[in-house]
Write an enzyme that holds these catalytic residues in place. Sequence first.
Site: not given
Length: 127
Positions: A20, A28, A94, A117-118
């Site tokens: 948890h 990417d 980012h 793309a993460n």
Amino acid sequence: MKKTGILNAPLNAAIARLGHGHLVAIADCGLPVPDGVQTVDLALVKGIPSFAQVLTAVLADVEVEGAVMAAEAAGTGVERVLADAGLEPETVSHEEFKALLPSVRLIVRTGEATPFANVLLRSGVTF
């Protein structure tokens, strides 16, 4: 032999060890991977496997209670993929996203070559 779900043995084992609150990055092929963070590299060539394919497979096996994406991905195909998967991620810059990487339990590197793309997935519980 396993019949369904993720067949990649290292990825399967890493997922089985999640608890948890642990963070998993679906990344990417250009995201920098910090030293010492467990990484399962699925990248074959650019685009294979895609971010969407890996996300779909991981979400089928992992209970997720939250997600984080880079604000720079807002309004892109990446955000659409996340929304289509039922995720409503928090956003950070980012640079902040990359700063979180040393604390993740697992990075799954895809062949995706689309900028930003993460996603970080926060593991939940099934009970």
